[in-house]
Design an enzyme around this catalytic site. Structure first.
Site, PDB file in Angstrom:
ATOM      1  CB  SER A   1     -65.883 -28.950 -47.839  1.00 28.44           C
ATOM      2  OG  SER A   1     -67.008 -28.849 -48.676  1.00 28.44           O
TER       3      SER A   1
ATOM      4  CG  HIS B   1     -62.392 -27.422 -45.311  1.00 25.71           C
ATOM      5  ND1 HIS B   1     -62.684 -28.323 -44.302  1.00 25.71           N
ATOM      6  CD2 HIS B   1     -63.570 -27.077 -45.855  1.00 25.71           C
ATOM      7  CE1 HIS B   1     -63.992 -28.510 -44.267  1.00 25.71           C
ATOM      8  NE2 HIS B   1     -64.562 -27.768 -45.189  1.00 25.71           N
TER       9      HIS B   1
ATOM     10  CE  LYS C   1     -65.947 -26.802 -41.472  1.00 27.01           C
ATOM     11  NZ  LYS C   1     -66.848 -25.999 -42.268  1.00 27.01           N
TER      12      LYS C   1
HETATM   13  C1  LIG Z   1     -68.115 -25.720 -42.701  1.00 27.71           C
HETATM   14  C2  LIG Z   1     -68.133 -24.828 -43.864  1.00 27.71           C
HETATM   15  C3  LIG Z   1     -68.920 -23.676 -43.878  1.00 27.71           C
HETATM   16  C4  LIG Z   1     -69.916 -23.374 -42.792  1.00 27.71           C
HETATM   17  O1  LIG Z   1     -69.307 -23.029 -41.607  1.00 27.71           O
HETATM   18  P1  LIG Z   1     -70.124 -23.211 -40.234  1.00 27.71           P
HETATM   19  O2  LIG Z   1     -69.411 -22.350 -39.274  1.00 27.71           O
HETATM   20  O3  LIG Z   1     -70.054 -24.656 -39.923  1.00 27.71           O
HETATM   21  O4  LIG Z   1     -71.523 -22.735 -40.521  1.00 27.71           O
HETATM   22  C5  LIG Z   1     -68.798 -22.815 -44.945  1.00 27.71           C
HETATM   23  N1  LIG Z   1     -67.985 -23.087 -45.977  1.00 27.71           N
HETATM   24  C6  LIG Z   1     -67.243 -24.208 -46.021  1.00 27.71           C
HETATM   25  C7  LIG Z   1     -66.365 -24.459 -47.195  1.00 27.71           C
HETATM   26  C8  LIG Z   1     -67.300 -25.120 -44.972  1.00 27.71           C
HETATM   27  O5  LIG Z   1     -66.591 -26.237 -45.022  1.00 27.71           O
END
Ligand SMILES: *Cc1c(COP(=O)(O)O)cnc(C)c1O
Length: 361
Positions: free
Chosen positions: A146, A174, A206
């Site tokens: 990320s 992602h 996302k």
């Molecule tokens: C954003 C993210 C999460 C958490 O997801 P949320 O729904 O925002 O709690 C978990 N793993 C990765 C790699 C992320 O980028």
């Protein structure tokens, strides 16, 4: 975005496909709120599980080509669920050093023996997997990292897991919607199936542009989570309107492949132009394009200078990234125009400190 009354061109959102304000997604959300109300009112196992949730689970499972999927209220909770429900004392969990905080927390919370291997270093992982150990072994990795934007060495990880009897769990927060010919994520791009990677997590906040998360896999996996994962059982179900909106965004993702083509074109355009400026970029073929500046002060100064020019690019500092690697984390979206990318590159070029720092680093 408007911030305190000022319009800013933002390069900090994870809404990679621009679906968060897609008319069909917004309409589905509003219509479902009229039908179901705003809140789900209870946890899934009590009375919060509605037709919209169920339909979304089936559609997500079909999308990622797995027998079943289970919705979670956030990705953080989904990750905690998987590792703590499947592992405990006497088991072993192996995590990439740069994994998302929720995966690291999940490993620690599970009570399993916890081992972090150097980033993307499958050799170092294999050396740890061969050491004698008891119980189950699970390897946990981000699909796309990320803060760096690079893709995990998924084929090599799958081979190492196969060789050493470990199960592989990929968090594709992602990658889903963005990578792969059909947008099925980093596993599709790597040509891996549900046998290679039995446990897949995806977030809806996302590329889907909504909120929530899911885990996909076998019937046994999903039943185990549903029956035992505390972060599934003891929390309020996602609002059904969010599930309905996500169904619309999943359809838009499939009907409008130009969105993922466009966001990847923006990243490629940025890399071409930034290379001519001598900016030090990381190896990333995804919409996440960090510019590593080193010190926290340099990153904050660069972010402030861009902000003064109407561009919102966040400075990411330790402990979110390792010490000495503070950076601008640039993310692109299909909602950007080519001219937006050019504007960003021009503004970066006018930051002599940025270019000089990057050259010297
Ligand atoms: C954003 C993210 C999460 C958490 O997801 P949320 O729904 O925002 O709690 C978990 N793993 C990765 C790699 C992320 O980028």
């Amino acid at each position: 975005m408007r911030v305190d009354g000022t319009g800013l061109l933002a390069f900090c959102s994870n809404d990679y496909l621009g679906l968060a304000d897609h008319p069909r997604v917004v309409e589905a959300f509003v219509a479902a709120a009229h039908e179901w109300g705003v809140g789900s009112g209870a946890s899934h196992l009590v009375s919060g599980h509605c037709r919209e949730h169920h339909a979304l689970e089936e559609e997500l499972a079909a999308f990622v080509r797995r027998p079943r999927a289970l919705l979670f209220s956030t990705g953080y909770m989904a990750n905690l669920a998987v590792v703590t429900a499947l592992l405990g004392r006497g088991d072993r969990v192996f995590e990439d050093r740069l994994n998302h905080a929720s995966l690291l927390d999940a490993g620690l919370a599970s009570g399993a023996r916890f081992s972090r291997y150097p980033h993307a270093d499958v050799g170092a992982l294999a050396a740890r997997l061969v050491r004698p150990g008891t119980g189950r072994a699970m390897v946990v990795t981000d699909g796309v990292f990320s803060m760096d934007g690079d893709v995990a060495p998924l084929r090599e990880l799958a081979a190492a897991c196969r060789a050493h009897g470990a199960s592989l769990f990929v968090d594709d927060a992602h990658g889903l919607g963005v990578l792969g010919a059909m947008g099925r994520g980093s596993l599709e791009a790597a040509g891996l199936d549900a046998v290679d990677v039995p446990i897949l997590m995806g977030t809806l906040g996302k590329a889907f542009g909504t909120f929530g998360a899911f885990v996909a896999g076998s019937h046994e996996l999903i039943e185990t989570l549903l029956q035992t994962a505390r972060t599934y059982i003891y929390t309020t179900a996602l609002p059904p309107a969010v599930a309905a909106a996500t169904r619309a965004s999943l359809r838009a993702m499939q009907d409008e492949p130009w969105r993922r083509e466009r966001v990847l074109q923006h990243a490629a355009r940025f890399r071409r132009e930034a290379a001519t400026l001598g900016l030090r970029l990381l190896e990333s073929g995804t919409p996440i394009q960090p510019v590593v500046l080193g010190s926290e002060a340099a990153a904050v100064a660069a972010s402030d200078a861009l902000r003064a020019r109407g561009l919102w690019v966040p400075a990411i500092r330790p402990p979110t990234v390792p010490a000495g690697s503070a950076r601008l984390r640039i993310t692109f979206s299909a909602a950007h125009a080519d001219a937006d990318v050019d504007l960003l590159v021009e503004a970066l070029a006018r930051l002599p400190a940025t270019v000089a720092q990057a050259d010297g680093a």
